[in-house]
Design an enzyme around this catalytic site. Structure first.
Site, PDB file in Angstrom:
ATOM      1  N   GLY A   4       3.796   5.951  -2.630  1.00  0.00           N
ATOM      2  CA  GLY A   4       5.008   6.667  -2.979  1.00  0.00           C
ATOM      3  C   GLY A   4       5.450   6.493  -4.413  1.00  0.00           C
ATOM      4  N   GLY A  59       0.811  -1.211   0.000  1.00  0.00           N
ATOM      5  CA  GLY A  59       0.000   0.000   0.000  1.00  0.00           C
ATOM      6  C   GLY A  59       0.843   1.259   0.000  1.00  0.00           C
ATOM      7  N   GLU A  60       1.897   1.265   0.816  1.00  0.00           N
ATOM      8  CA  GLU A  60       2.785   2.419   0.876  1.00  0.00           C
ATOM      9  C   GLU A  60       3.581   2.568  -0.419  1.00  0.00           C
ATOM     10  OE1 GLU A  60       1.417   1.420   4.764  1.00  0.00           O
ATOM     11  OE2 GLU A  60       2.399   0.188   3.266  1.00  0.00           O
ATOM     12  N   PHE A  61       3.906   1.441  -1.049  1.00  0.00           N
ATOM     13  CA  PHE A  61       4.581   1.506  -2.348  1.00  0.00           C
ATOM     14  C   PHE A  61       3.710   2.231  -3.366  1.00  0.00           C
ATOM     15  CE2 PHE A  61       4.642  -0.453  -6.592  1.00  0.00           C
ATOM     16  CZ  PHE A  61       5.884  -0.011  -7.028  1.00  0.00           C
TER      17      PHE A  61
END
EC number: 2.4.99.12
Length: 412
Positions: free
Chosen positions: A65, A60-62
Site C-alpha cells: 500500500g 508486506g501489506e505496508f
C-alpha cells in the site's frame, strides 16, 4: 455470528497475554497496545488537518500500500496520514517511517475499540490492503459514512465470502466503498455476489518493487563479503527452506556465495541456523564487528529490514514460505532485480507466482532433488540463467502503474 466473532477476539487477546510471557512477538504485540488510546489522544489533540487512515496487517501489506500512501501525501501534502499496523513485524520495522504523520498499533477489533478509535482519529477516508477485513472497524466506518477503499484486493472462489455460510463476511464487504482488485477474476467473483463497485487496478506491489529496484540502498559490508562471486539470495526462509538450503550450500563451488535472510530473526532461531551451517557461515552482526572476515561462503542476516536491498547483489533467488501453511513470501522483490525466483510448492494462492512461472522467471520445487536440479540448471547454463533473469524483470515492468489507475478512479 457476531457473538462468535467477538468471542474469538477475546480468546485471541487472552492467548496473546499468555504467550507474551515467553514469546517476543506476543510481548511486543501486547506492549505496543498498552495505553494506546491515551497515546492516540495526546498525539492528535492539536492536529487540525484533515486525516486519512491507512491500515496494514504487517510489513508486506505496508510495502503493497505504500505507493498509494506516498502518492496521496505528494498530491495532497495538507493531509495528515495516520497509519496503523496489526502485527509487530510491521510496526516495529516501520514505526519511524517518515511518510506518515502518526504511526500506531491497531487496537483489537471490538465494537468499543472501533468507536473510540474513530472518535479520536476522525479520518475523512480509510485505506485497507488486500486481505485485511475487521468487522467492527468496517461497520463503524460505514455508519459514519467514511469512505473505505480496499487496495490490491484479490479474491478466490474458495474464500468464505463466496460460500453459502459466508453471510457475516459478505456484510463486511458491504462496508467497502470501492474495491481496487488485482485481476478480472476477483472482480467477477464480487459481481456474482452483488458487488459492482470494483476496478481492476492490478497489484500496487509491482509499483513498489520496481521503484525500489531503481535506487536500492548500498550495503558496503555485503559488497565486500561477496566480492566478485555469484550469489544465491534466500529471502524470508522458514525452517523447512533452511534445511534444503543447508544441503545445497554444501554443493556450492567457490564461485558462489549464499546470503540467507530468515523470516524469523530471534536469537534461538538464528543460533539453530548457524549450528546447522557450520564454520562456513557468519552472522551479519558478526560481519559488522569484523568486516575483514570475508572468507566464508555464507552470511546469515540476523536483522529485519535489509532484504529489499540485498536482492541487488543476487544472481539467483530463493523465496521462503513455500513449505509452510501460509505460503510463499514476496517473489516480486527479487523479480524486480531481474533474478530467477525459486520457491516451494505452496504458491497456488499467489497469482504473481503462477504468472512468474508462465513467464519463465519462476521455478517451483517440492524437495531437495528438485531444488538441486533447478539451481544446477540455472547456475551451469549462462544462457538459461540470462533468459530467466530477463523474464523476471520484464514481468515486473509489464505490470506497473496500479497506483496511477487507483488515483484516476479516485479523482473521478
Amino acid at each position: 455470528m457476531v457473538l462468535f466473532y467477538n468471542l474469538s477476539i477475546r480468546v485471541y487477546s487472552g492467548l496473546v497475554t499468555i504467550f507474551s510471557t515467553f514469546n517476543e512477538k506476543a510481548k511486543l504485540f501486547r506492549a505496543g497496545r498498552k495505553d494506546l488510546f491515551l497515546r492516540l489522544e495526546n498525539a492528535l489533540k492539536n492536529e487540525t488537518r484533515d486525516r486519512v487512515w491507512f491500515h496494514f496487517a504487517s510489513l508486506g501489506e505496508f510495502e503493497q500500500g505504500r505507493p498509494v500512501l506516498e502518492k496521496l501525501k505528494e498530491d495532497k501534502p495538507h493531509l495528515a496520514i495516520v497509519m496503523t499496523f496489526f502485527s509487530p513485524s510491521g510496526y516495529e520495522v516501520r514505526k519511524n517511517y517518515t511518510g506518515a504523520d502518526y504511526i500506531f498499533y491497531l487496537p483489537l477489533d471490538t465494537k468499543g475499540n472501533a468507536v473510540r478509535f474513530l472518535d479520536i482519529v476522525k479520518p475523512k477516508e480509510a485505506f485497507f490492503t488486500k486481505y485485511e477485513y475487521w468487522y467492527h472497524y468496517f461497520v463503524a466506518l460505514k455508519q459514519r459514512n467514511i469512505p473505505l477503499y480496499m487496495i490490491s484486493a484479490i479474491f478466490r472462489p474458495d474464500q468464505i465470502f463466496f460460500k453459502w455460510y459466508g453471510a457475516f463476511n459478505r456484510n463486511m464487504l458491504r462496508c467497502v466503498s470501492h474495491f481496487f482488485v488485482q485481476n478480472k477474476e476477483s472482480g467477477e467473483l464480487l459481481t456474482q455476489i452483488g458487488f459492482t463497485n470494483w476496478t481492476i487496478s492490478g497489484d500496487t506491489r509491482f509499483d513498489r518493487v520496481y521503484e525500489n529496484s531503481l535506487q536500492p540502498k548500498k550495503i558496503e559490508l555485503i559488497e565486500s563479503f561477496i566480492g566478485n562471486k555469484k550469489v544465491l539470495i534466500a529471502g524470508s526462509t522458514w525452517p523447512e527452506d533452511e534445511t534444503l538450503l543447508n544441503k545445497l550450500s554444501a554443493t556450492l563451488n567457490d564461485d558462489w556465495k549464499l546470503i540467507l535472510a530468515p523470516h524469523e530473526v530471534d536469537k534461538s532461531h538464528v543460533d539453530n541456523i548457524m549450528n546447522n551451517l557450520g564454520n562456513n557461515a557468519i552472522r551479519f552482526s558478526e560481519l559488522k564487528e569484523n568486516p575483514s572476515n570475508t572468507a566464508g561462503k555464507i552470511v546469515v542476516i540476523d536483522n529485519i529490514g535489509m532484504l529489499t536491498s540485498l536482492y541487488q547483489y543476487g544472481t539467483i533467488s530463493y523465496i521462503g514460505g513455500g513449505f509452510s501453511k501460509s505460503g510463499i513470501h514476496n517473489t516480486l522483490e527479487p523479480a524486480a532485480f531481474s533474478l530467477p525466483v525459486i520457491f516451494g510448492p505452496n504458491y497456488k494462492k499467489f497469482m504473481e507466482a503462477g504468472e512468474l512461472i508462465k513467464a519463465g522467471g519462476g521455478f517451483p520445487i517440492a524437495n531437495f532433488d528438485e531444488l538441486n536440479f533447478i539451481f544446477s540448471a540455472l547456475s551451469q547454463n549462462p544462457e538459461k540463467l540470462a533468459d530467466a533473469a530477463l523474464a523476471s524483470g520484464n514481468y515486473v515492468k509489464q505490470n506497473i502503474n496500479a497506483t496511477s489507475i487507483i488515483f484516476n478512479e479516485l479523482d473521478q
